[in-house]
Design a protein around this motif. Structure first.
Motif, PDB file in Angstrom:
ATOM      1  N   ARG A 189      64.908 -19.045 -13.165  1.00  0.00           N
ATOM      2  CA  ARG A 189      65.640 -17.855 -13.605  1.00  0.00           C
ATOM      3  C   ARG A 189      65.079 -17.317 -14.912  1.00  0.00           C
ATOM      4  O   ARG A 189      64.856 -16.108 -15.053  1.00  0.00           O
ATOM      5  CB  ARG A 189      67.124 -18.199 -13.749  1.00  0.00           C
ATOM      6  N   HIS A 234      72.738 -17.334 -17.924  1.00  0.00           N
ATOM      7  CA  HIS A 234      73.545 -17.741 -16.778  1.00  0.00           C
ATOM      8  C   HIS A 234      73.209 -16.890 -15.553  1.00  0.00           C
ATOM      9  O   HIS A 234      72.741 -15.755 -15.692  1.00  0.00           O
ATOM     10  CB  HIS A 234      75.034 -17.598 -17.107  1.00  0.00           C
ATOM     11  N   PRO A 235      73.469 -17.422 -14.353  1.00  0.00           N
ATOM     12  CA  PRO A 235      73.231 -16.622 -13.138  1.00  0.00           C
ATOM     13  C   PRO A 235      73.998 -15.298 -13.175  1.00  0.00           C
ATOM     14  O   PRO A 235      73.480 -14.262 -12.763  1.00  0.00           O
ATOM     15  CB  PRO A 235      73.744 -17.528 -12.020  1.00  0.00           C
ATOM     16  N   ARG A 236      75.230 -15.366 -13.691  1.00  0.00           N
ATOM     17  CA  ARG A 236      76.039 -14.164 -13.851  1.00  0.00           C
ATOM     18  C   ARG A 236      76.502 -14.067 -15.306  1.00  0.00           C
ATOM     19  O   ARG A 236      76.721 -15.073 -15.959  1.00  0.00           O
ATOM     20  CB  ARG A 236      77.263 -14.199 -12.922  1.00  0.00           C
ATOM     21  N   ASN A 237      76.629 -12.849 -15.782  1.00  0.00           N
ATOM     22  CA  ASN A 237      77.086 -12.595 -17.150  1.00  0.00           C
ATOM     23  C   ASN A 237      76.276 -13.369 -18.196  1.00  0.00           C
ATOM     24  O   ASN A 237      76.833 -14.125 -19.001  1.00  0.00           O
ATOM     25  CB  ASN A 237      78.572 -12.955 -17.284  1.00  0.00           C
ATOM     26  N   ILE A 253      67.196  -8.623 -14.614  1.00  0.00           N
ATOM     27  CA  ILE A 253      68.370  -9.254 -14.011  1.00  0.00           C
ATOM     28  C   ILE A 253      68.772  -8.497 -12.731  1.00  0.00           C
ATOM     29  O   ILE A 253      68.881  -7.286 -12.739  1.00  0.00           O
ATOM     30  CB  ILE A 253      69.564  -9.261 -15.001  1.00  0.00           C
TER      31      ILE A 253
END
Length: 253
Positions: A189, A234-237, A253
């Protein structure tokens, strides 16, 4: 939290600078593999139980690392010993029974066999002393190759093991060229969001990009990327405003 900025007008220098600073700060303190202090002491005892470290590495496959690294300690509690000569006397079907009944792994039959074969290899090939795998300043390629020889191992496990030995335990090798990054979800990521590799990049592309970033020791950036992925990216937010590399990240992203 210290914020890093561009050194030579490249984000490459930044991620390597962070990695090298992290490496320089590592001391002889205990390596925390799991949340249990007693188990960590056991896994850090490379003098008396180097095989615990090796077997933990072999177990670290398709389950959470914290669960995998607990397996040798659980075996020790069940058998009442973890001396290599005692482990070597236990039959393969007995390990199968232990793994199955205690549900030690996601793939209990397969990993029981990996555990058994790992013990037999350490006992027979290394005279019961797993530390011989990394003794006398071998080359990094030699250490990686020796881990690859274990049943159930692969490039990811072998390079991870060599990286932990070099980076966290400070085991001396004659070189560090063959210690690659281990592309887990956090590292993939971060490498993609920073713009080092495209979104569809394979693990091989990530590994070779790390080699390009720091050929002398590609795996040194493993922890910095992992830390950024775990703490901020993070994967989200994602918490971009708090991230160490916020000034250089392309934020794809």
């Amino acid at each position: 939290m210290k914020q890093y900025s561009r050194t030579d007008n490249t984000k490459t220098d930044l991620i390597v600078e962070i990695a090298k600073s992290r490496f320089a700060k590592i001391d002889s303190q205990i390596v925390h593999f799991v949340k249990d202090d007693e188990t960590n002491l056991f896994l850090n005892d490379l003098q008396n139980y180097p095989h615990a470290f090796v077997l933990s590495c072999l177990m670290d496959r398709q389950i959470k690392a914290e669960i995998a690294w607990l397996i040798p300690s659980k075996i020790k509690s069940i058998l009442g010993t973890f001396k290599i000569e005692d482990l070597a006397k236990v039959k393969a079907n007995e390990y199968q029974k232990i793994f199955s009944e205690k549900k030690l792994h996601r793939f209990n039959d397969i990993m029981a066999d990996v555990f058994y074969c790992g013990i037999q290899d350490i006992y027979n090939k290394y005279s019961g002393n797993a530390a011989k795998i990394w003794e006398n300043k071998p080359s990094s390629s030699t250490v990686v190759y020796r881990f690859l020889e274990f049943k159930g191992s692969g490039v990811k496990i072998a390079t991870m093991a060599a990286n932990i030995l070099a980076r966290q335990f400070r085991i001396e090798f004659s070189d560090y060229y063959s210690i690659d990054i281990s592309p887990d979800v956090h590292i993939r990521r971060v490498m993609k969001r920073m713009g080092f590799v495209p979104d569809a990049a394979s693990n091989e592309m990530i590994i070779y990009k790390a080699r390009e970033l720091y050929p002398e020791f590609p795996g040194i950036i493993d922890f910095s990327c992992w830390e950024i992925g775990r703490e901020w990216c993070h994967p989200r937010n994602p918490e971009c405003d708090k991230c160490l590399v916020k000034s250089e990240c392309k934020k794809i992203i």
